[in-house]
Design a protein around this motif. Sequence first.
Motif, PDB file in Angstrom:
ATOM      1  N   MET A 111      13.546   6.033  -2.545  1.00 28.92           N
ATOM      2  CA  MET A 111      12.710   6.099  -1.633  1.00 28.92           C
ATOM      3  C   MET A 111      11.688   4.956  -1.395  1.00 28.92           C
ATOM      4  SD  MET A 111      11.223   9.765  -3.013  1.00 28.92           S
ATOM      5  CE  MET A 111       9.691   9.774  -1.904  1.00 28.92           C
ATOM      6  N   THR A 112      11.510   4.097  -2.423  1.00 28.82           N
ATOM      7  CA  THR A 112      10.653   2.766  -2.328  1.00 28.82           C
ATOM      8  C   THR A 112      11.192   1.811  -1.340  1.00 28.82           C
ATOM      9  OG1 THR A 112       9.959   3.102  -4.671  1.00 28.82           O
ATOM     10  CG2 THR A 112       9.948   0.973  -3.672  1.00 28.82           C
ATOM     11  N   LEU A 113      12.772   1.712  -1.245  1.00 27.55           N
ATOM     12  CA  LEU A 113      13.579   0.845  -0.477  1.00 27.55           C
ATOM     13  C   LEU A 113      13.351   1.380   0.808  1.00 27.55           C
ATOM     14  CD1 LEU A 113      16.618  -0.124  -2.513  1.00 27.55           C
ATOM     15  CD2 LEU A 113      14.417  -1.545  -2.397  1.00 27.55           C
ATOM     16  N   LYS A 114      13.471   2.747   1.005  1.00 23.05           N
ATOM     17  CA  LYS A 114      13.461   3.287   2.329  1.00 23.05           C
ATOM     18  C   LYS A 114      12.191   3.110   3.052  1.00 23.05           C
ATOM     19  CE  LYS A 114      15.426   7.082   3.348  1.00 23.05           C
ATOM     20  NZ  LYS A 114      15.918   8.437   3.257  1.00 23.05           N
ATOM     21  N   GLN A 115      10.936   3.234   2.356  1.00 17.20           N
ATOM     22  CA  GLN A 115       9.813   3.082   2.757  1.00 17.20           C
ATOM     23  C   GLN A 115       9.512   1.724   3.623  1.00 17.20           C
ATOM     24  OE1 GLN A 115       6.929   4.768   0.142  1.00 17.20           O
ATOM     25  NE2 GLN A 115       7.567   6.824   0.412  1.00 17.20           N
ATOM     26  N   SER A 116      10.159   0.788   2.513  1.00 19.80           N
ATOM     27  CA  SER A 116       9.932  -0.701   2.684  1.00 19.80           C
ATOM     28  C   SER A 116      10.776  -1.076   3.911  1.00 19.80           C
ATOM     29  CB  SER A 116      10.216  -1.575   1.778  1.00 19.80           C
ATOM     30  OG  SER A 116      10.100  -2.802   1.889  1.00 19.80           O
ATOM     31  N   LEU A 117      11.874  -0.468   4.082  1.00 20.98           N
ATOM     32  CA  LEU A 117      12.694  -0.822   5.453  1.00 20.98           C
ATOM     33  C   LEU A 117      12.116  -0.162   6.596  1.00 20.98           C
ATOM     34  CD1 LEU A 117      16.354  -0.483   3.789  1.00 20.98           C
ATOM     35  CD2 LEU A 117      15.213  -2.280   4.573  1.00 20.98           C
ATOM     36  N   GLN A 118      11.329   1.184   6.567  1.00 17.82           N
ATOM     37  CA  GLN A 118      10.934   1.721   7.596  1.00 17.82           C
ATOM     38  C   GLN A 118       9.610   1.165   8.179  1.00 17.82           C
ATOM     39  OE1 GLN A 118      10.619   5.933   6.460  1.00 17.82           O
ATOM     40  NE2 GLN A 118      12.849   6.082   6.661  1.00 17.82           N
ATOM     41  N   TYR A 119       8.737   0.750   7.211  1.00 18.98           N
ATOM     42  CA  TYR A 119       7.172   0.264   7.453  1.00 18.98           C
ATOM     43  C   TYR A 119       6.998  -1.172   7.376  1.00 18.98           C
ATOM     44  CZ  TYR A 119       6.705   5.365   6.712  1.00 18.98           C
ATOM     45  OH  TYR A 119       6.944   6.805   7.120  1.00 18.98           O
ATOM     46  N   GLY A 120       7.924  -1.876   6.966  1.00 17.21           N
ATOM     47  CA  GLY A 120       8.019  -3.328   6.775  1.00 17.21           C
ATOM     48  C   GLY A 120       7.078  -3.791   5.862  1.00 17.21           C
ATOM     49  N   SER A 121       6.580  -3.029   4.810  1.00 20.30           N
ATOM     50  CA  SER A 121       5.798  -3.322   3.831  1.00 20.30           C
ATOM     51  C   SER A 121       6.368  -4.161   2.701  1.00 20.30           C
ATOM     52  CB  SER A 121       5.069  -1.877   2.937  1.00 20.30           C
ATOM     53  OG  SER A 121       6.177  -1.402   2.439  1.00 20.30           O
ATOM     54  N   SER A 122       5.407  -4.868   2.255  1.00 12.58           N
ATOM     55  CA  SER A 122       5.879  -5.970   0.912  1.00 12.58           C
ATOM     56  C   SER A 122       6.658  -5.022  -0.066  1.00 12.58           C
ATOM     57  CB  SER A 122       5.045  -6.848   0.620  1.00 12.58           C
ATOM     58  OG  SER A 122       5.333  -7.563  -0.614  1.00 12.58           O
ATOM     59  N   VAL A 123       7.732  -5.280  -0.679  1.00  9.35           N
ATOM     60  CA  VAL A 123       8.483  -4.639  -1.490  1.00  9.35           C
ATOM     61  C   VAL A 123       8.300  -5.124  -2.994  1.00  9.35           C
ATOM     62  CG1 VAL A 123      10.631  -5.646  -1.415  1.00  9.35           C
ATOM     63  CG2 VAL A 123      10.533  -3.141  -2.018  1.00  9.35           C
ATOM     64  N   GLY A 124       7.898  -6.439  -2.948  1.00  7.60           N
ATOM     65  CA  GLY A 124       7.979  -7.064  -4.353  1.00  7.60           C
ATOM     66  C   GLY A 124       7.234  -6.410  -5.551  1.00  7.60           C
ATOM     67  N   PRO A 125       5.899  -6.206  -5.014  1.00  6.14           N
ATOM     68  CA  PRO A 125       5.085  -5.605  -6.133  1.00  6.14           C
ATOM     69  C   PRO A 125       5.261  -4.249  -6.460  1.00  6.14           C
ATOM     70  CG  PRO A 125       3.539  -6.638  -4.364  1.00  6.14           C
ATOM     71  CD  PRO A 125       5.119  -6.887  -4.080  1.00  6.14           C
ATOM     72  N   VAL A 126       5.829  -3.490  -5.302  1.00  2.33           N
ATOM     73  CA  VAL A 126       6.184  -2.127  -5.549  1.00  2.33           C
ATOM     74  C   VAL A 126       7.434  -2.107  -6.672  1.00  2.33           C
ATOM     75  CG1 VAL A 126       7.081  -0.132  -4.567  1.00  2.33           C
ATOM     76  CG2 VAL A 126       5.379  -1.514  -3.146  1.00  2.33           C
ATOM     77  N   LEU A 127       8.273  -2.845  -6.612  1.00  2.00           N
ATOM     78  CA  LEU A 127       9.505  -3.017  -7.177  1.00  2.00           C
ATOM     79  C   LEU A 127       9.066  -3.296  -8.699  1.00  2.00           C
ATOM     80  CD1 LEU A 127      11.967  -4.952  -5.275  1.00  2.00           C
ATOM     81  CD2 LEU A 127      12.122  -2.452  -5.539  1.00  2.00           C
ATOM     82  N   SER A 128       8.147  -4.355  -8.975  1.00  2.00           N
ATOM     83  CA  SER A 128       7.580  -4.652 -10.140  1.00  2.00           C
ATOM     84  C   SER A 128       6.865  -3.245 -10.807  1.00  2.00           C
ATOM     85  CB  SER A 128       6.800  -5.823 -10.033  1.00  2.00           C
ATOM     86  OG  SER A 128       6.321  -6.055 -11.333  1.00  2.00           O
ATOM     87  N   SER A 129       5.896  -2.599 -10.254  1.00  2.00           N
ATOM     88  CA  SER A 129       5.415  -1.393 -10.635  1.00  2.00           C
ATOM     89  C   SER A 129       6.390  -0.357 -10.898  1.00  2.00           C
ATOM     90  CB  SER A 129       4.152  -0.820  -9.646  1.00  2.00           C
ATOM     91  OG  SER A 129       3.784   0.174 -10.128  1.00  2.00           O
ATOM     92  N   LEU A 130       7.337  -0.302  -9.994  1.00  2.00           N
ATOM     93  CA  LEU A 130       8.526   0.965 -10.340  1.00  2.00           C
ATOM     94  C   LEU A 130       9.115   0.685 -11.417  1.00  2.00           C
ATOM     95  CD1 LEU A 130       9.651   3.660  -9.444  1.00  2.00           C
ATOM     96  CD2 LEU A 130      11.349   2.092  -8.050  1.00  2.00           C
ATOM     97  N   ALA A 131       9.537  -0.662 -11.604  1.00  2.00           N
ATOM     98  CA  ALA A 131      10.049  -0.861 -13.249  1.00  2.00           C
ATOM     99  C   ALA A 131       9.273  -0.665 -14.270  1.00  2.00           C
ATOM    100  CB  ALA A 131      10.672  -2.428 -13.003  1.00  2.00           C
ATOM    101  N   SER A 132       8.088  -1.001 -14.215  1.00  2.00           N
ATOM    102  CA  SER A 132       7.192  -0.696 -15.152  1.00  2.00           C
ATOM    103  C   SER A 132       7.174   0.725 -15.571  1.00  2.00           C
ATOM    104  CB  SER A 132       5.890  -1.325 -15.263  1.00  2.00           C
ATOM    105  OG  SER A 132       5.967  -2.759 -14.781  1.00  2.00           O
ATOM    106  N   ASP A 133       6.996   1.623 -14.564  1.00  3.67           N
ATOM    107  CA  ASP A 133       6.996   3.115 -14.738  1.00  3.67           C
ATOM    108  C   ASP A 133       8.233   3.593 -15.230  1.00  3.67           C
ATOM    109  OD1 ASP A 133       4.537   2.886 -13.543  1.00  3.67           O
ATOM    110  OD2 ASP A 133       5.109   3.534 -11.426  1.00  3.67           O
ATOM    111  N   ILE A 134       9.204   3.132 -14.779  1.00 10.82           N
ATOM    112  CA  ILE A 134      10.481   3.653 -15.266  1.00 10.82           C
ATOM    113  C   ILE A 134      10.650   3.300 -16.850  1.00 10.82           C
ATOM    114  CG2 ILE A 134      13.148   3.297 -15.068  1.00 10.82           C
ATOM    115  CD1 ILE A 134      12.904   3.193 -12.315  1.00 10.82           C
ATOM    116  N   ARG A 135      10.240   2.123 -17.207  1.00 14.69           N
ATOM    117  CA  ARG A 135      10.439   1.670 -18.684  1.00 14.69           C
ATOM    118  C   ARG A 135       9.420   2.695 -19.502  1.00 14.69           C
ATOM    119  NH1 ARG A 135      10.645  -3.846 -16.532  1.00 14.69           N
ATOM    120  NH2 ARG A 135      12.695  -4.655 -17.113  1.00 14.69           N
ATOM    121  N   GLU A 136       8.243   2.920 -18.907  1.00  8.73           N
ATOM    122  CA  GLU A 136       7.332   3.835 -19.658  1.00  8.73           C
ATOM    123  C   GLU A 136       7.896   5.132 -19.695  1.00  8.73           C
ATOM    124  OE1 GLU A 136       3.622   3.772 -17.637  1.00  8.73           O
ATOM    125  OE2 GLU A 136       3.209   1.848 -18.302  1.00  8.73           O
ATOM    126  N   ILE A 137       8.517   5.809 -18.876  1.00  6.69           N
ATOM    127  CA  ILE A 137       9.107   7.049 -18.806  1.00  6.69           C
ATOM    128  C   ILE A 137      10.321   7.046 -19.997  1.00  6.69           C
ATOM    129  CG2 ILE A 137      10.614   8.813 -17.746  1.00  6.69           C
ATOM    130  CD1 ILE A 137       9.014   7.926 -15.105  1.00  6.69           C
TER     131      ILE A 137
END
Length: 274
Positions: free
Chosen positions: A204-230
Amino acid sequence: MALTYLCMISWDSLQARLNINKIIGSTAEDQKKINLVNGLISAVSFNHEENRKKLISAGIYSDFFSKTYYLLKIIPFCFILLIILATYLRGTIDITTAVIYVSLTVIFILIGPDAYISMRGKKITKKISGRLPFLLDLMNVCVHTGMTIESSLDYLSKEISTVDENLGYVVFKTVERSKVVGIEKAIDEFHQLVPTSEAQSFAMTLKQSLQYGSSVGPVLSSLASDIREINIMELEEKIGKLGAKMSIPLIVFIMIPIVVLIAAPGVLRMISDA
């Protein structure tokens, strides 16, 4: 299992020989052999697509094995069944022993491989899901260097296999499919290969970045931290359950023998007095 291993080794060696001969320029004879083998296998194979998906989830990527999966189960089963029947007709074993042998054959040859592949598939899916933070961090680095999502996945599909073969294969298949059906559809198929909530968040993160052109770098870093916490929370939950699980052998192997040792002298006196 030994027959399966020998068949897979023979098929891989034939394909390797064909690839070598492509460089040399002599492939006609080997190509005829491969076409003949493929024709024979296709004539007796069934549920190929279902078997392929099931075996890929279990980390078995041989197309030959997916085509001959049921065949390699049915042939040994029928062979052993004939041996048991012949032994019974000769009077070497009785009907009870024959039924036991047939039941064991069904368990180990027909049911056992399916259970093993299912268990292995769940284990590898969980392993790939746990490795996603590593992939996300590498993608974050690639994106910060100016690479697009497609180019970063293409680059990482070649490099990440040295660390995790299963994750590398999934990324590689995603890159291959993106060249055919597009990156968004390929990302959806990535989630189908790894059906976990972490992989769904990644897709979903990658698809949203592709659809809306938003910066994906900070989102990837945040998602990696969330998955590690889980993952850490799941590990802490398992550790918390160990105390309750350890109480069962404590009661069975320590408390009960102590109660028996304490009560045994009194019981023996009562028996002797009676």
